[in-house]
Motif scaffolding. Structure first.
Motif, PDB file in Angstrom:
ATOM      1  N   LEU A  99       0.857  -1.174   0.000  1.00  8.98           N
ATOM      2  CA  LEU A  99       0.000   0.000   0.000  1.00  8.98           C
ATOM      3  C   LEU A  99       0.899   1.232   0.000  1.00  8.98           C
ATOM      4  CD1 LEU A  99      -2.420  -1.097   2.897  1.00  8.98           C
ATOM      5  CD2 LEU A  99      -2.632  -1.611   0.462  1.00  8.98           C
ATOM      6  N   LYS A 100       0.747   2.072  -1.005  1.00  6.26           N
ATOM      7  CA  LYS A 100       1.546   3.296  -1.091  1.00  6.26           C
ATOM      8  C   LYS A 100       0.823   4.397  -0.327  1.00  6.26           C
ATOM      9  CE  LYS A 100       3.754   6.386  -4.474  1.00  6.26           C
ATOM     10  NZ  LYS A 100       5.130   6.111  -3.998  1.00  6.26           N
ATOM     11  N   GLY A 197     -11.984 -13.292   8.053  1.00  3.85           N
ATOM     12  CA  GLY A 197     -10.528 -13.292   7.962  1.00  3.85           C
ATOM     13  C   GLY A 197      -9.965 -12.095   8.695  1.00  3.85           C
ATOM     14  N   PHE A 198      -8.683 -11.819   8.446  1.00  2.95           N
ATOM     15  CA  PHE A 198      -8.023 -10.684   9.089  1.00  2.95           C
ATOM     16  C   PHE A 198      -6.845 -10.265   8.220  1.00  2.95           C
ATOM     17  CE2 PHE A 198      -6.113 -14.567  10.538  1.00  2.95           C
ATOM     18  CZ  PHE A 198      -4.758 -14.313  10.632  1.00  2.95           C
ATOM     19  N   VAL A 199      -6.324  -9.058   8.481  1.00  2.70           N
ATOM     20  CA  VAL A 199      -5.220  -8.486   7.712  1.00  2.70           C
ATOM     21  C   VAL A 199      -4.149  -8.029   8.692  1.00  2.70           C
ATOM     22  CG1 VAL A 199      -4.520  -6.780   5.998  1.00  2.70           C
ATOM     23  CG2 VAL A 199      -6.852  -7.715   5.961  1.00  2.70           C
ATOM     24  N   ILE A 200      -2.882  -8.336   8.372  1.00  2.00           N
ATOM     25  CA  ILE A 200      -1.760  -7.885   9.193  1.00  2.00           C
ATOM     26  C   ILE A 200      -0.975  -6.851   8.374  1.00  2.00           C
ATOM     27  CG2 ILE A 200       0.331  -8.551  10.424  1.00  2.00           C
ATOM     28  CD1 ILE A 200      -0.833 -11.307  10.810  1.00  2.00           C
ATOM     29  N   PHE A 201      -0.629  -5.719   9.021  1.00  2.00           N
ATOM     30  CA  PHE A 201       0.067  -4.623   8.358  1.00  2.00           C
ATOM     31  C   PHE A 201       1.464  -4.450   8.946  1.00  2.00           C
ATOM     32  CE2 PHE A 201      -4.444  -3.678   8.022  1.00  2.00           C
ATOM     33  CZ  PHE A 201      -4.580  -3.354   6.680  1.00  2.00           C
ATOM     34  N   ALA A 202       2.429  -4.095   8.052  1.00  2.00           N
ATOM     35  CA  ALA A 202       3.796  -3.750   8.464  1.00  2.00           C
ATOM     36  C   ALA A 202       4.146  -2.402   7.832  1.00  2.00           C
ATOM     37  CB  ALA A 202       4.782  -4.816   8.014  1.00  2.00           C
ATOM     38  N   ARG A 203       4.712  -1.517   8.596  1.00  2.00           N
ATOM     39  CA  ARG A 203       5.038  -0.174   8.120  1.00  2.00           C
ATOM     40  C   ARG A 203       6.397  -0.175   7.427  1.00  2.00           C
ATOM     41  NH1 ARG A 203       8.462   3.352  10.589  1.00  2.00           N
ATOM     42  NH2 ARG A 203       8.293   5.572  10.070  1.00  2.00           N
ATOM     43  N   LEU A 204       6.501   0.567   6.292  1.00  5.27           N
ATOM     44  CA  LEU A 204       7.765   0.831   5.611  1.00  5.27           C
ATOM     45  C   LEU A 204       8.117   2.290   5.821  1.00  5.27           C
ATOM     46  CD1 LEU A 204       7.473  -1.071   2.187  1.00  5.27           C
ATOM     47  CD2 LEU A 204       8.898  -1.644   4.148  1.00  5.27           C
ATOM     48  N   GLY A 205       9.288   2.533   6.435  1.00  6.88           N
ATOM     49  CA  GLY A 205       9.673   3.902   6.758  1.00  6.88           C
ATOM     50  C   GLY A 205      10.409   4.590   5.601  1.00  6.88           C
ATOM     51  N   VAL A 206      10.511   5.914   5.722  1.00  9.67           N
ATOM     52  CA  VAL A 206      11.228   6.746   4.742  1.00  9.67           C
ATOM     53  C   VAL A 206      12.564   7.131   5.346  1.00  9.67           C
ATOM     54  CG1 VAL A 206      11.185   8.875   3.402  1.00  9.67           C
ATOM     55  CG2 VAL A 206       9.063   7.601   3.815  1.00  9.67           C
ATOM     56  N   ASP A 207      13.628   6.859   4.620  1.00  5.30           N
ATOM     57  CA  ASP A 207      14.963   7.191   5.117  1.00  5.30           C
ATOM     58  C   ASP A 207      15.227   8.688   4.971  1.00  5.30           C
ATOM     59  OD1 ASP A 207      15.393   4.538   5.610  1.00  5.30           O
ATOM     60  OD2 ASP A 207      16.285   4.156   3.622  1.00  5.30           O
ATOM     61  N   GLY A 208      16.011   9.227   5.907  1.00  4.46           N
ATOM     62  CA  GLY A 208      16.463  10.608   5.825  1.00  4.46           C
ATOM     63  C   GLY A 208      15.431  11.642   6.187  1.00  4.46           C
ATOM     64  N   VAL A 209      14.373  11.288   6.891  1.00  2.00           N
ATOM     65  CA  VAL A 209      13.368  12.275   7.298  1.00  2.00           C
ATOM     66  C   VAL A 209      13.861  12.990   8.547  1.00  2.00           C
ATOM     67  CG1 VAL A 209      10.990  12.598   8.074  1.00  2.00           C
ATOM     68  CG2 VAL A 209      11.525  10.884   6.328  1.00  2.00           C
ATOM     69  N   THR A 219       6.501   7.696   6.968  1.00  2.00           N
ATOM     70  CA  THR A 219       6.008   6.427   6.440  1.00  2.00           C
ATOM     71  C   THR A 219       5.921   6.494   4.926  1.00  2.00           C
ATOM     72  OG1 THR A 219       4.695   6.071   8.453  1.00  2.00           O
ATOM     73  CG2 THR A 219       4.120   4.767   6.518  1.00  2.00           C
ATOM     74  N   LYS A 220       6.531   5.501   4.291  1.00  2.00           N
ATOM     75  CA  LYS A 220       6.483   5.390   2.831  1.00  2.00           C
ATOM     76  C   LYS A 220       5.242   4.619   2.379  1.00  2.00           C
ATOM     77  CE  LYS A 220       9.269   3.676  -1.053  1.00  2.00           C
ATOM     78  NZ  LYS A 220      10.538   2.990  -1.427  1.00  2.00           N
ATOM     79  N   GLY A 221       4.886   3.625   3.145  1.00  2.00           N
ATOM     80  CA  GLY A 221       3.718   2.810   2.820  1.00  2.00           C
ATOM     81  C   GLY A 221       3.599   1.642   3.763  1.00  2.00           C
ATOM     82  N   PHE A 222       2.757   0.664   3.383  1.00  2.00           N
ATOM     83  CA  PHE A 222       2.505  -0.495   4.239  1.00  2.00           C
ATOM     84  C   PHE A 222       2.526  -1.771   3.419  1.00  2.00           C
ATOM     85  CE2 PHE A 222       0.240   3.108   6.020  1.00  2.00           C
ATOM     86  CZ  PHE A 222       0.620   3.089   7.364  1.00  2.00           C
ATOM     87  N   LEU A 223       3.083  -2.803   4.024  1.00  2.00           N
ATOM     88  CA  LEU A 223       2.940  -4.147   3.484  1.00  2.00           C
ATOM     89  C   LEU A 223       1.793  -4.818   4.229  1.00  2.00           C
ATOM     90  CD1 LEU A 223       6.674  -5.159   3.361  1.00  2.00           C
ATOM     91  CD2 LEU A 223       5.235  -4.638   1.403  1.00  2.00           C
ATOM     92  N   TYR A 224       1.031  -5.610   3.503  1.00  2.00           N
ATOM     93  CA  TYR A 224      -0.097  -6.278   4.168  1.00  2.00           C
ATOM     94  C   TYR A 224      -0.167  -7.723   3.718  1.00  2.00           C
ATOM     95  CZ  TYR A 224      -2.974  -6.504  -0.042  1.00  2.00           C
ATOM     96  OH  TYR A 224      -3.462  -6.813  -1.279  1.00  2.00           O
TER      97      TYR A 224
END
Length: 541
Positions: A99-100, A197-209, A219-224
């Motif tokens: 997810l962007k 069902g259910f959904v699990i989310f993981a955060r992707l961070g932005v470097d250099g903020v 936050t750059k986006g999420f993996l699910y």
């Protein structure tokens, strides 16, 4: 004490046996509970192991995306997904994707990314009023069915958005609440209703903020990873050996609206076994309710306590019977001796009672004879009057003899005495009153009184020609010791009746019977149309 020894022996042995049976029963129950708790722990352990495997998938995907800071293309993501062997290792996984995170107005960049990877121009159904959006830009598997979700803004779902906000806040994995996911196809390939069902989310961070920026900027986006609950649990519980447990899994609390999974094999409620476990899935609590199924077997036979109890009762009964027989043998001679003495005492009492009654009867007969002789002109009149009075006395005694309680009914006594004077065919309505039971003394006294009154009515009243001119009624008044029997003797039909100048023999025994022997009162009222006699005596029966 000897008399109660068999009972005491039975109760003592029976109690001891029941206590042992009770201990055996509770021991069997405890063993069954421990066995079931072990099966429940095994089932929960399998579920937690499977969930750990699935969360490790998302952590691996997070590491894969983090290693490619410039972004992951569709081809790279597809190759990564194929190496996972999802069907063999991650059963229940519906889809894996990215997810962007964009702010309002950033739809063009996300659309270009999807167009570049998949060659389609998706619609962006972005909701108004949100600070940020999370459209799906990468998805696996990427068949035609799943590609229709490209561009879908997951942030518009409040439950999923709450989990993503938690992931932004602490950087950990977070599971959503219960979601209804795409339906599973049936055997014919046709889709059925949506499944939990259910959904699990993981955060992707932005470097250099720079420091001080908000979580969205970092936050750059999420993996699910979206999972079908039934597939996940059936795989987790399907390995050998099969566990004899029925499961119900709820998101957070036990409520039908939170039900994620329920075993198809029905539970057995007869064991009375049920337990609950709380597990944590990516920061979200689940409640797991476990019950035994028909495949569950108790470690020991449930009939052992029953057999112990029955054997103990049989032993207690045997001991009690032996003690009883001994006690009966010991008491046989004593009972025989007591019976002999009792018979002798009863014989003496009967003789004393007979002597007393004979004495009283003789005294009454002598009194009647003296009074009859004093008022009889000749032997013939004496014989007639004396015989009639003896018959009246005998009739009263006969009524008492036929009664088990030595009591006579007042109405029956009147019918017998009046029947001796006027004949057995008495008219209806002659007597009226409730049932009154008389004791021996009252019966004898009233019997003679009724005889004298009836004889006088026959001799001197108009009732001599017709018994229909006579009426007798009675009632009982008062309560307890103050109860009184009130009897009215009414002779009608003779005009200008006057009181006799001389008291005859019949009047004296009547007055003596009522006033002295029964301690009552008697009143005679000579009226113009006849005679009325009012008798009042105490009545305690």
């Amino acid at each position: 004490m000897r008399k109660f020894f068999p009972t005491i022996a039975f109760v003592a042995v029976a109690l001891a046996s029941l206590v042992l049976a009770g201990f055996a029963y509770f021991a069997a129950r405890e063993a069954a509970r421990i066995k079931f708790e072990a099966a429940a722990d095994d089932a929960v352990g399998r579920i937690e192991s499977r969930l750990d495997l699935h969360t490790s998938l998302l952590r691996a995907t997070e590491a894969f995306f983090s290693a490619r800071t410039g972004g992951v293309s569709r081809a790279e993501f597809d190759k990564f997904y194929q190496t996972l062997d999802v069907d063999g290792n991650f059963a229940g996984l519906l889809s894996l994707g990215y997810l962007k995170l964009i702010r309002p107005g950033g739809e063009a960049a996300a659309r270009d990314e999807i167009r570049s990877n998949y060659g389609i121009d998706p619609a962006f159904p972005l909701a108004d009023g949100l600070e940020w959006h999370a459209p799906i830009t990468l998805i696996e598997p990427h068949d035609g069915e799943s590609q229709r979700y490209l561009g879908y803004d997951v942030a518009i779902d409040s439950v999923s958005r709450a989990a993503m906000e938690q992931a932004m806040a602490d950087g950990a994995l977070h599971a959503s609440g219960r979601r209804m996911l795409d339906p599973l196809p049936d055997a014919k390939g046709e889709a059925k209703s949506a499944v939990p069902g259910f959904v699990i989310f993981a955060r992707l961070g932005v470097d250099g903020v720079p420091a001080g920026q908000d979580a969205v900027a970092k936050t750059k986006g999420f993996l699910y990873a979206a999972f079908r609950a039934r597939d996940l649990f059936e795989v987790a519980l399907g390995k050998a050996p099969q566990l004899p447990v029925n499961l119900e899994v709820y998101d957070q609390s036990i409520d039908l609206g939170n039900l994620l999974y329920r075993s198809e094999i029905s539970p057995v409620h007869g064991y009375g076994l049920k337990t609950m476990r709380m597990i944590e899935v990516a920061g979200r609590p689940w409640a797991v309710v476990l019950r035994p199924t028909a495949a569950f077997t108790e470690p020991s036979s449930p009939f052992v306590p029953v057999v112990l109890g029955l054997f103990g009762l049989l032993l207690a009964g045997t001991i009690a019977m032996i003690a009883r027989y001994q006690e009966r043998a010991f008491d046989a001679a004593t009972r025989l001796h007591e019976t002999t003495e009792k018979s002798l005492m009863e014989k003496d009492l009967m003789l004393q009672e007979m002597r007393h009654r004979i004495k009283n009867s003789i005294a009454r007969v002598l009194a009647i004879a003296r009074q009859t002789a004093a008022h009889s002109a000749d032997l013939k009149e004496f014989s007639s009057s004396f015989s009639a009075r003896l018959q009246s006395m005998a009739a009263s005694q006969d009524m008492l003899t036929r009664s088990r309680r030595q009591q006579a009914d007042l109405g029956d006594l009147l019918r017998i005495e009046l029947g001796q004077v006027f004949g057995k065919d008495l008219p209806d309505g002659l007597l009226s009153g409730p049932q009154v039971l008389l004791d021996e003394t009252t019966t004898q006294a009233l019997g003679l009184t009724f005889h004298e009154l009836a004889t006088n009515a026959l001799k001197y009243g108009e009732a001599g020609s017709s018994v229909g001119a006579l009426r007798v009624d009675w009632s009982v008044d008062g309560q307890g010791r103050e109860r009184m029997l009130a009897l009215n003797w009414i002779e009608a039909g003779k005009l200008n009746l006057e009181a006799p100048a001389k008291t005859g023999f019949g009047t004296k025994p009547i007055d003596m019977n009522i006033t002295r022997e029964l301690r009552g009162t008697i009143e005679r009222e000579f009226r113009e149309d006849g005679l009325q006699v009012k008798i009042r005596i105490p009545h305690s029966n």
